[in-house]
Motif scaffolding. Structure first.
Motif, PDB file in Angstrom:
ATOM      1  N   LYS A 181      42.823   3.947  31.474  1.00  0.00           N
ATOM      2  CA  LYS A 181      41.587   4.220  30.731  1.00  0.00           C
ATOM      3  C   LYS A 181      41.023   5.583  31.142  1.00  0.00           C
ATOM      4  CE  LYS A 181      37.726   2.665  32.115  1.00  0.00           C
ATOM      5  NZ  LYS A 181      36.746   1.714  32.670  1.00  0.00           N
ATOM      6  N   GLU A 182      40.904   5.806  32.460  1.00  0.00           N
ATOM      7  CA  GLU A 182      40.365   7.084  32.961  1.00  0.00           C
ATOM      8  C   GLU A 182      41.168   8.251  32.399  1.00  0.00           C
ATOM      9  OE1 GLU A 182      37.668   7.496  34.823  1.00  0.00           O
ATOM     10  OE2 GLU A 182      37.412   5.312  34.600  1.00  0.00           O
ATOM     11  N   TRP A 183      42.485   8.111  32.554  1.00  0.00           N
ATOM     12  CA  TRP A 183      43.377   9.185  32.121  1.00  0.00           C
ATOM     13  C   TRP A 183      43.263   9.423  30.615  1.00  0.00           C
ATOM     14  CZ3 TRP A 183      47.563   8.457  28.764  1.00  0.00           C
ATOM     15  CH2 TRP A 183      48.376   9.585  28.574  1.00  0.00           C
ATOM     16  N   ALA A 184      43.273   8.315  29.849  1.00  0.00           N
ATOM     17  CA  ALA A 184      43.270   8.429  28.381  1.00  0.00           C
ATOM     18  C   ALA A 184      41.955   9.022  27.880  1.00  0.00           C
ATOM     19  CB  ALA A 184      43.518   7.058  27.749  1.00  0.00           C
ATOM     20  N   ILE A 185      40.844   8.606  28.467  1.00  0.00           N
ATOM     21  CA  ILE A 185      39.548   9.158  28.055  1.00  0.00           C
ATOM     22  C   ILE A 185      39.523  10.661  28.359  1.00  0.00           C
ATOM     23  CG2 ILE A 185      37.054   9.137  28.548  1.00  0.00           C
ATOM     24  CD1 ILE A 185      37.304   6.066  28.818  1.00  0.00           C
ATOM     25  N   ILE A 245      29.392   0.545  28.118  1.00  0.00           N
ATOM     26  CA  ILE A 245      30.297   1.197  29.067  1.00  0.00           C
ATOM     27  C   ILE A 245      31.705   1.184  28.476  1.00  0.00           C
ATOM     28  CG2 ILE A 245      29.016   0.670  31.199  1.00  0.00           C
ATOM     29  CD1 ILE A 245      31.032  -1.739  31.475  1.00  0.00           C
ATOM     30  N   GLU A 246      32.547   2.054  28.982  1.00  0.00           N
ATOM     31  CA  GLU A 246      33.948   2.038  28.581  1.00  0.00           C
ATOM     32  C   GLU A 246      34.649   0.955  29.397  1.00  0.00           C
ATOM     33  OE1 GLU A 246      32.569   5.193  28.714  1.00  0.00           O
ATOM     34  OE2 GLU A 246      32.809   5.566  26.567  1.00  0.00           O
ATOM     35  N   ASP A 250      41.239  -0.980  19.027  1.00  0.00           N
ATOM     36  CA  ASP A 250      39.965  -1.464  19.547  1.00  0.00           C
ATOM     37  C   ASP A 250      39.338  -0.340  20.337  1.00  0.00           C
ATOM     38  OD1 ASP A 250      39.661  -4.299  18.847  1.00  0.00           O
ATOM     39  OD2 ASP A 250      41.591  -4.493  19.869  1.00  0.00           O
ATOM     40  N   SER A 251      38.021  -0.289  20.330  1.00  0.00           N
ATOM     41  CA  SER A 251      37.387   0.775  21.105  1.00  0.00           C
ATOM     42  C   SER A 251      37.215   0.312  22.545  1.00  0.00           C
ATOM     43  CB  SER A 251      36.070   1.183  20.459  1.00  0.00           C
ATOM     44  OG  SER A 251      35.005   0.711  21.219  1.00  0.00           O
ATOM     45  N   PHE A 252      37.085   1.273  23.442  1.00  0.00           N
ATOM     46  CA  PHE A 252      36.901   0.945  24.852  1.00  0.00           C
ATOM     47  C   PHE A 252      35.496   0.404  25.133  1.00  0.00           C
ATOM     48  CE2 PHE A 252      40.216   4.352  25.615  1.00  0.00           C
ATOM     49  CZ  PHE A 252      41.155   3.506  26.167  1.00  0.00           C
ATOM     50  N   ILE A 253      34.645   0.472  24.105  1.00  0.00           N
ATOM     51  CA  ILE A 253      33.225   0.184  24.321  1.00  0.00           C
ATOM     52  C   ILE A 253      32.949  -1.294  24.600  1.00  0.00           C
ATOM     53  CG2 ILE A 253      31.049  -0.015  23.019  1.00  0.00           C
ATOM     54  CD1 ILE A 253      31.572   2.715  24.169  1.00  0.00           C
ATOM     55  N   ALA A 254      32.162  -1.553  25.646  1.00  0.00           N
ATOM     56  CA  ALA A 254      31.641  -2.894  25.884  1.00  0.00           C
ATOM     57  C   ALA A 254      30.132  -2.760  26.085  1.00  0.00           C
ATOM     58  CB  ALA A 254      32.288  -3.498  27.117  1.00  0.00           C
ATOM     59  N   PRO A 255      29.331  -3.492  25.288  1.00  0.00           N
ATOM     60  CA  PRO A 255      27.874  -3.373  25.426  1.00  0.00           C
ATOM     61  C   PRO A 255      27.398  -3.983  26.750  1.00  0.00           C
ATOM     62  CG  PRO A 255      28.476  -4.853  23.606  1.00  0.00           C
ATOM     63  CD  PRO A 255      29.741  -4.447  24.256  1.00  0.00           C
ATOM     64  N   ALA A 295      40.853  10.096  24.299  1.00  0.00           N
ATOM     65  CA  ALA A 295      40.978   8.796  23.628  1.00  0.00           C
ATOM     66  C   ALA A 295      39.648   8.048  23.641  1.00  0.00           C
ATOM     67  CB  ALA A 295      42.055   7.954  24.301  1.00  0.00           C
ATOM     68  N   THR A 296      39.341   7.394  22.533  1.00  0.00           N
ATOM     69  CA  THR A 296      38.158   6.535  22.461  1.00  0.00           C
ATOM     70  C   THR A 296      38.567   5.084  22.211  1.00  0.00           C
ATOM     71  OG1 THR A 296      38.071   7.001  20.104  1.00  0.00           O
ATOM     72  CG2 THR A 296      36.635   8.327  21.522  1.00  0.00           C
ATOM     73  N   HIS A 297      39.806   4.903  21.730  1.00  0.00           N
ATOM     74  CA  HIS A 297      40.289   3.577  21.368  1.00  0.00           C
ATOM     75  C   HIS A 297      41.610   3.294  22.074  1.00  0.00           C
ATOM     76  CE1 HIS A 297      37.316   4.091  18.243  1.00  0.00           C
ATOM     77  NE2 HIS A 297      37.549   2.861  17.785  1.00  0.00           N
TER      78      HIS A 297
END
Ligand code: ADP
Ligand code: MG
Length: 728
Positions: A76-80, A115-116, A103-108, A84-86
């Motif tokens: 995730k760290e690397w991809a962002i 947060i991602e 799917d997006s990395f987003i979690a409310p 990357a957003t998804h």
């Protein structure tokens, strides 16, 4: 939107090549920058996780939840960091292409922010809405859900704004619903079988990887011309068109200068491919105008196949940036060379040895001969399965059509290796080998490297050719997912190597020395599989007769070839090696029949529509022009007009006859299709689509081509072959 031909041609005239800038002239500076490869993992992962992934890649050991979590966080760290957003699980459903669900990395969070988020469970397993993918009845019968599971042997990559994770796709009950699962199983079967046979020669060999180097052929067509041909857009091929006056007979296109617009496109997609870690090296023009080919450095087969699938998508995407459309179809233009995808295949060991590369001494040459002869024997035992693995609606227009290898499977090995095998066959005696026998054999086997240096004769007409250090399966189609033929090839070689091992062990038990046992078993296989070796012209009619005499099959079209998946011994082959269960195999057969029927059905509909709505109106308009002309002349000149209008009358007669004939074939096509669609049995329906619908589509096409050659160029509404093939 459909354009008319004149508008499209105008658009093409205004095109200018795109300017493409490389990030650096040193490819090594950006190669693999979008890949979560070992190098990146090394710096992003704790040691424990890195070791865990390495072990999973090499030995297939399961990955612990903790390692999965650590890997997911790092990914995730690397991809962002790479934009990357998804994220998506990237898989290979039985449709033949690839699929993904983003799917997006987003979690409310509870306090209204976000947060991602991406953890091990999301990395390892997903449940895509899979109901629209073909399953051959498996999901309906057993369980509606399908799961994607992470394949850690193929690295994740960032594509645009998405982190893509290569996965397998299986049903809730564990049935494979994709092309990757059986490939991985076949690769593991061939690893086990080959490693075990390698023990005769070198105890340090503990792992054998199948290697694949594919060569991808494709056509480029300007996007405006493409848009003016509904058949290209809907079926991938031009269902009709008169052959261009300037065709490939001039052969000036082959390796010719690559036009500027095309080379800008190539540079662009090569850069993108390199960023994705796809080691593309070769680019050149193919036999036909606007046909091209590219090839990478070979890789481990699963990775190589993922790379080919990525590359096909990439071609599509980058082509659009350059106002081109890509045609991956096996036969986009009748009468013009078609496109294939050669699969170069070999076996490589953890000690760095290519098992199909002759060695430097009698011992390593015996190892080479072992794998070489066993591959021939495997092809001989299962030629029909290999044939079935490359069957597809598009490939039916190539195989055996005097440009691509025939539908009859055979192997070309070159005259020198042929005489070597003949020599071995004759000189290995029954009973104990004397020291003199052994010296003679050693000499014979020791000759292999010299022999290969001379082996420059490359028979392009063979579907399965030995090319010095690998076999080349040349009969695969350009749209194919190599996973299918690669699953088959590795499975049949695995089976053969297991049989070989058992036979040699039995001979050793019976008192033979190891080398004698190997030689005698090789001799037996050389004899047994002789019929599969063919050095002559695979395109000739004599070969068809000769092959029949030898008892080799000639499964001419897809419906005939698909029958092979239903054979009991084939089910036995796949299930005994744990590659596919009989249920999975049966499901695949259903899906392929379905695919075949669906694609022919679409072609039939489009052919009918284009004939009725585009071709017939143009022909009738021309008829009216002729009629006006003839009656005008007659009005002015009276009786004298007869001689003056003779030509016009002839043309009018030709147009009118062809219009009637076209109308008749179009109606027949519609009627026959209606009848055939009512056939309950899917295999029978497919056979009828092959034997009745396909020739009718061709008949419609012939009438349309005739009209194209007759009707006024100014009013002809569809781009012609020469325009699509030479405009760039
Ligand atoms: P050619 O002379 O026909 O161009 P190459 O040796 O360049 O032959 O190889 C053609 C293709 O074969 C390339 O895609 C290459 O990567 C692949 N290839 C070469 N060696 C192997 C191997 N050991 N296993 C699989 N593919 C290979
Ligand atoms: Mg080749």
């Amino acid at each position: 939107m459909s354009l008319n031909r004149q508008q499209a041609l105008h658009e093409v005239l205004d095109r200018v090549p795109n300017h493409v800038e490389r990030p650096s002239n040193k490819i090594s500076e950006y190669f693999g920058e979008n890949v979560f490869n070992l190098h990146v993992m090394r710096s992003y992962l704790p040691d424990e996780a890195y070791e865990g992934i390495l072990e999973a890649m090499e030995k297939g050991t399961p990955i612990s939840r903790k390692v999965a979590d650590q890997t997911a966080t790092a990914m995730k760290e690397w991809a962002i960091g790479r934009g990357a957003t998804h994220y998506t699980h990237w898989f290979q459903p039985l449709t033949g292409s690839t699929a993904e669900k983003h799917d997006s990395f987003i979690a409310p969070t509870a306090d209204g922010r976000a947060i991602e988020k991406f953890d091990g469970s999301l990395l390892v397993q997903q449940e895509p809405d899979a109901s629209s993918f073909p399953s051959g009845g498996i999901r309906n019968t057993f369980e509606a859900r399908g799961y994607t599971l992470w394949d850690p042997t193929s690295p994740a990559f960032v594509w645009g704004e998405t982190l893509c994770i290569p996965t397998i796709f299986i049903s809730y009950t564990g049935y494979a619903l994709d092309n990757k699962t059986p490939l991985l199983k076949a690769l593991s079967a061939v690893d086990a079988a080959a490693t075990s046979v390698c023990q005769y020669f070198d105890k340090n060999i503990t792992k054998v990887n199948a290697t694949l180097g594919w060569e991808q052929e494709y056509f480029l067509v300007d996007k405006a011309l493409y848009a003016a041909r509904p058949d290209l857009a809907m079926t991938g091929r031009a269902l009709f068109g008169a052959a261009p006056a300037k065709g490939q007979q001039l052969d000036d296109h082959y390796f010719g200068a690559i036009p500027e617009r095309v080379s800008a496109f190539m540079k662009d997609f090569e850069m993108e491919a390199h960023k994705l870690g796809i080691p593309v090296t070769t680019r050149h023009n193919e036999v036909a105008p606007n046909q091209f080919e590219l090839a990478p450095v070979f890789e481990e087969a699963n990775l190589a196949n993922d790379h080919n699938l990525m590359l096909m998508e990439l071609l599509e995407k980058v082509a659009r940036r350059h106002d081109f459309r890509i045609l991956l179809h096996e036969k986009p233009f009748a009468g013009v060379n078609g496109s294939g995808k050669h699969n170069n295949w070999s076996l490589g060991t953890n000690t760095g040895v290519n098992l199909l590369k002759p060695g430097t001494n009698p011992k390593t040459n015996l190892r080479f001969l072992t794998f070489f002869v066993n591959t021939l024997a495997a092809l001989h035992r299962h030629a029909d399965v290999v044939r079935a693995s490359i069957a597809s609606v598009g490939n039916d227009h190539r195989l055996g059509a005097n440009e691509a290898p025939p539908a009859i499977m055979s192997a070309f090995i070159g005259s020198q290796l042929s005489s070597l095998l003949d020599g071995l066959e004759a000189s290995i005696k029954a009973g104990k080998l004397t020291p003199a026998d052994k010296t003679a054999l050693k000499l014979e086997i020791g000759r292999i490297p010299e022999v290969l240096l001379d082996n420059t004769d490359r028979n392009r007409t063979s579907p399965f050719a030995f090319t010095g250090n690998k076999f080349e399966l040349r009969a695969a189609g350009s749209t194919a997912n190599c996973a299918v033929p690669m699953t088959v090839l590795n499975t049949i070689v695995a089976e053969q190597l297991n049989l070989f091992k058992a036979a040699v062990d039995a001979r050793i038990k019976g008192g033979d020395k190891k080398d004698d046992a190997i030689l005698k078993e090789l001799q037996h296989l050389i004899k047994e599989s002789k019929a599969i070796r063919f050095e002559g012209n695979g395109y000739g009619d004599e070969w068809v007769k000769e092959a029949k005499k030898r008892g080799l099959s000639n499964l001419k079209d897809t419906p005939t070839a698909l029958e092979v998946w239903g054979r009991k011994e084939v089910a036995e082959l796949f299930s005994s090696l744990n590659v596919l269960t009989p249920e999975e195999l049966h499901a695949r057969q259903e899906v392929e029949y379905e695919n075949y029927i669906m694609k022919r059905q679409i072609e039939a509909r489009i052919a009918g529509d284009m004939a009725s709505n585009i071709v017939l109106p143009a022909a009738i308009a021309y008829q009216n022009m002729l009629i006006d002309n003839i009656s005008g002349l007659s009005e002015v000149f009276g009786k004298d007009a007869k001689a003056m209008t003779a030509g016009q009358r002839d043309i009018l007669a030709t147009v009118s006859e062809t219009v009637s004939a076209l109308y008749k074939s179009t109606s027949a096509l519609r009627e026959e299709r209606g009848k055939i669609n009512k056939i309950e049995d899917i295999a029978e329906r497919a056979v009828k689509y092959g034997s009745v619908v396909t020739p009718l589509i061709e008949e419609v096409g012939e009438h349309c081509a005739r009209l194209e050659q007759t009707v006024d160029n100014e009013i002809w509404p569809l781009p012609k072959f020469q325009e699509m093939l030479f405009t760039r």
